[in-house]
Motif scaffolding. Structure first.
Motif, PDB file in Angstrom:
ATOM      1  N   ALA A 121      -4.414   5.122  -4.246  1.00 57.93           N
ATOM      2  CA  ALA A 121      -3.459   4.331  -3.459  1.00 57.93           C
ATOM      3  C   ALA A 121      -2.097   4.298  -4.130  1.00 57.93           C
ATOM      4  N   VAL A 122      -2.077   4.235  -5.462  1.00 58.53           N
ATOM      5  CA  VAL A 122      -0.808   4.280  -6.197  1.00 58.53           C
ATOM      6  C   VAL A 122      -0.108   5.608  -5.963  1.00 58.53           C
ATOM      7  N   ARG A 123      -0.851   6.689  -6.107  1.00 66.00           N
ATOM      8  CA  ARG A 123      -0.252   8.026  -5.980  1.00 66.00           C
ATOM      9  C   ARG A 123       0.312   8.259  -4.586  1.00 66.00           C
ATOM     10  N   GLU A 124      -0.431   7.865  -3.566  1.00 62.81           N
ATOM     11  CA  GLU A 124       0.053   8.154  -2.215  1.00 62.81           C
ATOM     12  C   GLU A 124       1.252   7.283  -1.853  1.00 62.81           C
ATOM     13  N   LEU A 125       1.301   6.059  -2.367  1.00 58.84           N
ATOM     14  CA  LEU A 125       2.460   5.212  -2.100  1.00 58.84           C
ATOM     15  C   LEU A 125       3.685   5.732  -2.844  1.00 58.84           C
ATOM     16  N   ALA A 126       3.506   6.132  -4.098  1.00 59.52           N
ATOM     17  CA  ALA A 126       4.617   6.672  -4.876  1.00 59.52           C
ATOM     18  C   ALA A 126       5.156   7.961  -4.272  1.00 59.52           C
ATOM     19  N   ALA A 127       4.261   8.767  -3.683  1.00 59.25           N
ATOM     20  CA  ALA A 127       4.661  10.032  -3.064  1.00 59.25           C
ATOM     21  C   ALA A 127       5.103   9.858  -1.618  1.00 59.25           C
ATOM     22  N   ARG A 128       5.093   8.613  -1.125  1.00 62.38           N
ATOM     23  CA  ARG A 128       5.484   8.286   0.249  1.00 62.38           C
ATOM     24  C   ARG A 128       4.558   8.905   1.286  1.00 62.38           C
ATOM     25  N   ARG A 129       3.313   9.148   0.905  1.00 57.40           N
ATOM     26  CA  ARG A 129       2.337   9.575   1.904  1.00 57.40           C
ATOM     27  C   ARG A 129       1.803   8.369   2.682  1.00 57.40           C
ATOM     28  N   SER A 130       1.941   7.189   2.106  1.00 59.62           N
ATOM     29  CA  SER A 130       1.680   5.948   2.837  1.00 59.62           C
ATOM     30  C   SER A 130       2.930   5.086   2.738  1.00 59.62           C
ATOM     31  N   HIS A 131       3.004   4.077   3.597  1.00 56.42           N
ATOM     32  CA  HIS A 131       4.182   3.217   3.621  1.00 56.42           C
ATOM     33  C   HIS A 131       3.998   1.922   2.838  1.00 56.42           C
ATOM     34  N   ALA A 132       2.754   1.418   2.772  1.00 56.92           N
ATOM     35  CA  ALA A 132       2.577   0.073   2.233  1.00 56.92           C
ATOM     36  C   ALA A 132       1.173  -0.141   1.693  1.00 56.92           C
ATOM     37  N   VAL A 133       1.098  -1.047   0.733  1.00 56.72           N
ATOM     38  CA  VAL A 133      -0.180  -1.555   0.233  1.00 56.72           C
ATOM     39  C   VAL A 133      -0.073  -3.079   0.206  1.00 56.72           C
ATOM     40  N   TYR A 134      -1.082  -3.757   0.771  1.00 59.84           N
ATOM     41  CA  TYR A 134      -1.089  -5.217   0.837  1.00 59.84           C
ATOM     42  C   TYR A 134      -2.284  -5.756   0.050  1.00 59.84           C
ATOM     43  N   PHE A 135      -2.011  -6.756  -0.773  1.00 59.53           N
ATOM     44  CA  PHE A 135      -3.038  -7.365  -1.600  1.00 59.53           C
ATOM     45  C   PHE A 135      -3.536  -8.652  -0.947  1.00 59.53           C
ATOM     46  N   GLU A 136      -4.828  -8.721  -0.697  1.00 55.28           N
ATOM     47  CA  GLU A 136      -5.414  -9.954  -0.192  1.00 55.28           C
ATOM     48  C   GLU A 136      -5.491 -10.972  -1.322  1.00 55.28           C
ATOM     49  N   ALA A 157       5.322   3.378 -13.112  1.00 51.26           N
ATOM     50  CA  ALA A 157       5.233   4.605 -13.908  1.00 51.26           C
ATOM     51  C   ALA A 157       5.274   5.842 -13.014  1.00 51.26           C
ATOM     52  N   ALA A 158       4.590   5.788 -11.877  1.00 53.19           N
ATOM     53  CA  ALA A 158       4.546   6.931 -10.976  1.00 53.19           C
ATOM     54  C   ALA A 158       5.891   7.206 -10.320  1.00 53.19           C
ATOM     55  N   LEU A 159       6.698   6.169 -10.135  1.00 54.11           N
ATOM     56  CA  LEU A 159       8.014   6.351  -9.539  1.00 54.11           C
ATOM     57  C   LEU A 159       8.999   6.991 -10.508  1.00 54.11           C
ATOM     58  N   GLY A 160       8.655   6.963 -11.794  1.00 58.13           N
ATOM     59  CA  GLY A 160       9.457   7.672 -12.784  1.00 58.13           C
ATOM     60  C   GLY A 160      10.648   6.917 -13.299  1.00 58.13           C
ATOM     61  N   ASP A 161      10.871   5.712 -12.827  1.00 57.19           N
ATOM     62  CA  ASP A 161      11.981   4.895 -13.290  1.00 57.19           C
ATOM     63  C   ASP A 161      11.632   3.453 -12.966  1.00 57.19           C
TER      64      ASP A 161
END
Length: 227
Positions: A121-136, A157-161
């Motif tokens: 989920a981190v990788r796909e959000l950082a790569a913009r393959r998904s738009h959002a992650v919501y925490f219950e 870390a995945a965003l690089g900055d």
């Protein structure tokens, strides 16, 4: 977009933090309606994030029917001080759902559990393959979900900055305050959109804004971001 590719942000990257934009809090018929909830602006921020490749990390109140904070049952509070709220944001009910237009096309919900795989989920959000992650979550803070801490650390870390975290939602003097302070206390560059929040009491909002600003949260408005 015609090419199917999402735009990349300039450095530092920006991440939107959508706090509890749910029907029970934001709709006038909701069980715990926050007066003045700027729903049209919430929708515009979601649209902007999708159009500009800005990841959204959000929280959703997510309760069972017998949640300890509800006045409708005698479930004891874990540390006393049962608040006696009306039933709200019971998972699977209409009030639990996000406000219309604030759920982007590609998203994931992460459950309120001690351990769960988050790397994909981190990788796909950082790569913009998904738009959002919501925490219950069940209490005010985004970080009440045990997965949130590591997820945000790995996302940065995945965003690089080091990202700028832009907070909005409800309620200013409760869950928004908890999210913004939690981010600032963990060293994240944190911005609060003062026109994209609504609170319970004027005094509570004033105190929360002062506390957040003292903790290093930058206060600004959506006009500084939307273009």
């Amino acid at each position: 977009m015609a090419s199917g590719k999402w735009p990349r942000q300039s450095s530092p990257p920006r991440v939107f933090v959508d706090v509890d934009v749910q029907r029970d809090f934001c709709d006038e018929t909701g069980a715990l309606y926050v007066k003045g909830s700027p729903n049209a602006l919430f929708r515009r921020l979601t649209e902007h994030a999708v159009a500009h490749g800005i990841p959204i990390v959000g929280s959703v109140d997510s309760h069972a029917w017998d949640a300890w904070e509800f006045a409708s049952n005698d479930t004891p509070a874990p540390e006393g001080g049962k608040p006696g709220f009306p039933d709200h944001c019971v998972k699977g009910t209409p009030g639990w759902l996000k406000v219309e237009g604030t759920l982007p096309p590609r998203y994931r919900f992460l459950p309120n559990v001690e351990r769960a795989p988050i790397d994909a989920a981190v990788r796909e959000l950082a790569a913009r393959r998904s738009h959002a992650v919501y925490f219950e979550k069940e209490v005010y803070s985004l970080f009440a979900n045990p997965l949130a801490e590591a997820f945000l650390r790995e996302l940065a870390a995945a965003l690089g900055d080091a990202p700028e975290l832009v907070v909005y939602g409800v309620a200013t003097d409760y869950c928004v305050r908890a999210a913004a302070l939690g981010l600032a206390q963990r060293g994240y560059s944190t911005v609060l959109l003062t026109d994209a929040v609504a609170g319970i009491t004027d005094a509570g909002v004033a105190a929360a804004l002062a506390e957040m600003q003292a903790a290093g949260v930058t206060l600004t408005t959506s006009s500084a971001l939307l273009f």
